[in-house]
Design a protein around this motif. Structure first.
Motif, PDB file in Angstrom:
ATOM      1  N   PRO A 598      23.076   3.346  41.000  1.00 15.30           N
ATOM      2  CA  PRO A 598      23.756   3.512  42.291  1.00 15.30           C
ATOM      3  C   PRO A 598      22.975   2.830  43.410  1.00 15.30           C
ATOM      4  O   PRO A 598      21.765   2.608  43.316  1.00 15.30           O
ATOM      5  CB  PRO A 598      23.786   5.027  42.474  1.00 15.30           C
ATOM      6  CG  PRO A 598      23.584   5.595  41.111  1.00 15.30           C
ATOM      7  CD  PRO A 598      22.721   4.631  40.383  1.00 15.30           C
ATOM      8  N   THR A 600      20.977   2.522  46.669  1.00 13.29           N
ATOM      9  CA  THR A 600      20.048   3.424  47.355  1.00 13.29           C
ATOM     10  C   THR A 600      20.351   3.449  48.835  1.00 13.29           C
ATOM     11  O   THR A 600      21.084   2.592  49.352  1.00 13.29           O
ATOM     12  CB  THR A 600      18.608   2.952  47.134  1.00 13.29           C
ATOM     13  OG1 THR A 600      18.455   1.627  47.658  1.00 13.29           O
ATOM     14  CG2 THR A 600      18.268   2.955  45.636  1.00 13.29           C
ATOM     15  N   GLU A 601      19.803   4.399  49.520  1.00 12.82           N
ATOM     16  CA  GLU A 601      20.064   4.543  50.954  1.00 12.82           C
ATOM     17  C   GLU A 601      19.588   3.289  51.691  1.00 12.82           C
ATOM     18  O   GLU A 601      18.435   2.885  51.599  1.00 12.82           O
ATOM     19  CB  GLU A 601      19.341   5.777  51.496  1.00 12.82           C
ATOM     20  CG  GLU A 601      19.664   6.045  52.960  1.00 12.82           C
ATOM     21  CD  GLU A 601      19.062   7.357  53.429  1.00 12.82           C
ATOM     22  OE1 GLU A 601      19.115   7.621  54.639  1.00 12.82           O
ATOM     23  OE2 GLU A 601      18.537   8.123  52.578  1.00 12.82           O
ATOM     24  N   THR A 618      30.481   5.453  39.871  1.00 11.06           N
ATOM     25  CA  THR A 618      29.146   5.859  40.319  1.00 11.06           C
ATOM     26  C   THR A 618      28.716   5.087  41.554  1.00 11.06           C
ATOM     27  O   THR A 618      28.128   5.654  42.491  1.00 11.06           O
ATOM     28  CB  THR A 618      28.126   5.645  39.197  1.00 11.06           C
ATOM     29  OG1 THR A 618      28.538   6.355  38.035  1.00 11.06           O
ATOM     30  CG2 THR A 618      26.751   6.127  39.618  1.00 11.06           C
ATOM     31  N   ASP A 621      30.506   6.410  44.562  1.00  9.04           N
ATOM     32  CA  ASP A 621      29.906   7.671  45.012  1.00  9.04           C
ATOM     33  C   ASP A 621      28.662   7.432  45.852  1.00  9.04           C
ATOM     34  O   ASP A 621      28.365   8.228  46.763  1.00  9.04           O
ATOM     35  CB  ASP A 621      29.539   8.540  43.793  1.00  9.04           C
ATOM     36  CG  ASP A 621      30.771   9.069  43.071  1.00  9.04           C
ATOM     37  OD1 ASP A 621      31.848   9.116  43.709  1.00  9.04           O
ATOM     38  OD2 ASP A 621      30.658   9.408  41.875  1.00  9.04           O
ATOM     39  N   SER A 622      27.928   6.383  45.569  1.00  4.82           N
ATOM     40  CA  SER A 622      26.668   6.137  46.271  1.00  4.82           C
ATOM     41  C   SER A 622      26.846   5.379  47.583  1.00  4.82           C
ATOM     42  O   SER A 622      25.876   5.130  48.293  1.00  4.82           O
ATOM     43  CB  SER A 622      25.719   5.350  45.358  1.00  4.82           C
ATOM     44  OG  SER A 622      26.202   4.048  45.118  1.00  4.82           O
TER      45      SER A 622
END
Length: 708
Positions: A598, A600-601, A618, A621-622
């Motif tokens: 996924p 990352t921030e 997935t 969702d991220s």
């Protein structure tokens, strides 16, 4: 009946005599008077119009009683006018002074005007018939007026229609042209393009002496031979079908002044090859594009000798610029192609000529720029004869295309020097038996595409844009390549071997690798080592596309990539991670990569403007954490999710202008509360969402456009 026949001829004879007299003797009376010169000119035009009416009446007097009665009434007017004309001619020698000349001129003028007056109402009446016919055509064709450029609209009145010079009836459902068109005696341009129902041209066109340009593009007119009687007529007709049942057949083309391009199809229907010579193609200097097409069916008997004789007799003019020969069944091409009789040819297509065993010396054509050779299954070897000489061969050629050459095995070129000095584009497609070497070129090609040449084991000519598909044995020089596409079976393994030996290349800007993964053993890929794509080997790369690479695990680089703008990863089941060091990335497409980690921030590129995620639940969702306050993302496409309601809370950035939702099988509801928070959204696209409930009416009043 004899009297009635003479009447029409009497009218025409009087008109001709009056015009001759005006030209030879009465002109002296009007010399020096501008006003009278204009009257004389107008008078001539009226007399010409009368002549058209008289001629038409002569033809119709036997079938139309009203026309016959009209001619009988015209007889007295003709006889009276002739008596007065004789009287004036006798008085002319006595007119030595100006006053006498003026008196004679007045008598001439009054007599002829009296005669013309008898006909003028008839002319206007006939012109109105033309208008009615054209109005009927327009109504039937759902037209509101004549085509642009016609110079007059339907219903504009006979005054304008008499002076009509251009008429465009293209794309209409017209089946017949009215005979009354003969009265449009000033008509110069007639366009009948795409009139699919028009089968014949009326003989009245032969009366339009001023007609100089006729367009018959995409029509099925049969009797085009009548156009040969109009000597000054230029004809555009892009298709002529030889019909075995027509008496004239190919001979119809003989006297027609054809301009532009022409396809002659159905050449197999020519029973006598000598008839082909009567098409007189060699005498048509304005025919610059020609297609010769044999339409052999399964039931056709292909006589190669007849085909060879026919094509020999269809020699075009030396001014021809583009030529295509399709389905010729002779064993060789015509002598006029072998003997370099087309010095101005710039484009040549030889297609579906199955029996031809050798190619003409095309390298001698001085201005040939484009050459396409397709489906010549009789060609086994291309030798030096094809080049024509050992120097200056194909000196103008820019594009060379070989395709579907199923028996071609060898290209012999080493005996030729300095060939192809201007070649820019070389395509070799579907030549499964081709072996040996390819020509060495002094100047790199702009495009080199080699596809489905499995036996070809050669070193490719240098090229800027290189595509190698299903030809894994072909080697190439990386130095000149800016755009590279490698595709085929097991191409992943081949590329893995390449990248172990190469050093960074500064030339490649676009790279695509596509493995179709058709292994003899379904699980063989499980034994191939996982590998990492070394992005740092391509420091100038701008676009990267990786498709169906079963063993690709990572995309990595040793430093920030400053050039990559477009990344596509599709159907790579084992890829787990991609580098985040590409701040210049603007477009990202990811499909069916189930192991990909996924986002990352804050992990998405700061300059990303467009992103497509397909079968990547997935990753979707991220997005919430990864996008953050990203102000650059404008376009988001989400494909193949199982969500019942979309979008999710805080999923989408406020910067979005376009949102596309594709293939959501379970989607029942759109959350417009969240969508309405996207103040920049202008377009919402919904495709294949079968369970989605009807949208409320107020949705369509929103600020964005909804597309289904």
């Amino acid at each position: 009946m004899a009297t009635e026949m003479v009447t029409g001829a009497l009218v025409s004879a009087f008109v001709e005599r009056t015009i001759d007299t005006l030209a030879s003797r009465f002109v002296d009376i009007f010399r020096g008077r501008k006003h009278n010169k204009k009257q004389l000119s107008d008078l001539k035009m009226k007399l010409l119009a009368i002549d058209v009416v008289a001629f038409d009446a002569e033809q119709k007097q036997f079938t139309n009683p009203r026309v016959r009665d009209w001619l009988l009434r015209a007889k007295d007017a003709v006889l009276d006018a002739e008596d007065l004309l004789d009287e004036i001619e006798c008085e002319l020698p006595k007119s030595q002074v100006e006053a006498e000349s003026q008196s004679a001129a007045k008598k001439v003028w009054n007599s002829v005007r009296s005669f013309v007056g008898f006909f003028e109402n008839k002319i206007d009446s006939r012109m109105e018939q033309v208008i009615e016919n054209l109005e009927h055509i327009a109504t039937q064709s759902d037209l509101l007026g004549l085509k642009k450029g016609s110079g007059v609209g339907v219903g504009s009145g006979s005054g304008n229609l008499k002076h009509l010079r251009s008429l465009d009836l293209s794309y209409t459902r017209i089946e017949n042209l009215p005979d009354s068109m003969a009265l449009l005696y000033k008509l110069q341009i007639l366009k009948l393009n795409n009139c699919e129902r028009l089968k014949e041209l009326p003989s009245c066109l032969l009366q339009l002496n001023k007609l100089c340009f006729l367009e018959l593009l995409n029509t099925k007119v049969k009797n085009v031979h009548i156009l040969g009687n109009l000597k000054n007529l230029q004809v555009l007709m892009n298709l002529f079908c030889v019909d075995i049942h027509e008496e004239l057949s190919i001979q119809q083309l003989g006297q027609i002044n054809i301009h532009g391009s022409l396809t002659i199809s159905g050449l197999q229907n020519i029973e006598n090859p000598s008839h082909a010579s009567q098409a007189c193609l060699e005498n048509k200097p304005h025919l610059v594009e020609l297609v010769l097409d044999w339409n052999w069916s399964n039931n056709s008997f292909a006589d190669s000798s007849d085909s060879s004789s026919v094509i020999e007799n269809l020699q075009p003019s030396k001014h021809l610029k583009k030529l295509s020969i399709r389905s010729h069944v002779g064993e060789q091409f015509p002598n006029w192609l072998l003997n370099n009789s087309l010095p101005n040819l710039v484009s040549l297509v030889l297609e579906l000529c199955y029996s031809c065993k050798r190619l003409p010396p095309l390298g001698l054509l001085p201005f040939l720029k484009d050459l396409k050779i397709k489906s010549l299954y009789g060609i086994v070897s291309i030798d030096a004869d094809f080049h024509g000489s050992n120097s200056s061969s194909f000196k103008s050629l820019e594009t060379l295309h070989f395709s579907d050459m199923g028996e071609w095995e060898k290209w012999e070129w080493k005996a030729v020097t300095d060939a192809f000095p201007r070649l820019q584009h070389l395509y070799i497609h579907h030549c499964p038996k081709l072996k040996g070497q390819l020509p060495e070129l002094l100047v790199p090609l702009e495009n080199l595409h080699i596809e489905d040449c499995k036996e070809l084991e050669a070193f490719a000519p240098r090229a800027v844009d290189l595509k190698l598909e299903y030809c894994e044995k072909v080697l190439f020089d990386w130095a000149t390549v800016k755009s590279l596409k490698l595709a085929g079976y097991n191409i992943e393994a081949s590329f893995m071997e390449m990248v172990t030996d190469i050093v960074p290349h500064n030339s490649i800007q676009h790279l695509q690798i596509n493995d179709f993964d058709h292994h003899p053993c379904p699980n063989v890929s499980d034994f191939v080592s996982l590998w990492t794509f070394p992005l740092h080997f391509f420091p100038t790369l701008r676009t990267l596309t990786l498709l169906r690479l079963n063993n690709l695990q990572k995309i990595s680089q040793n430093h920030i990539h400053n050039h990559l703008e477009d990344l596509t990863i599709c159907c790579c089941p084992k890829i787990e991670s991609i580098s985040e060091n590409w701040d210049m990335l603007k477009s990202l497409f990811i499909q069916d990569c189930p192991r990909l980690e996924p986002f990352t921030e804050g992990g998405l590129p700061s300059n990303l403007k467009k992103m497509t995620l397909s079968k990547c639940s997935t990753l979707v969702d991220s997005l919430k954490g990864a996008l953050g306050d990203n102000p650059s993302l404008k376009i988001l496409c989400v494909d193949r999710l199982d969500d019942e309601c979309f979008p999710r809370e805080d999923l989408l950035p406020l910067s979005l202008t376009d949102l596309a939702i594709y293939n959501f099988p379970n989607l029942e509801k759109l959350d417009f509360r969240l969508l309405n928070q996207l103040s920049s959204l202008k377009r919402l696209t919904l495709v294949n969402c079968p369970k989605l409930l009807p949208l409320p009416d107020e949705v369509f009043l929103n600020q964005y456009q909804i597309l289904f």
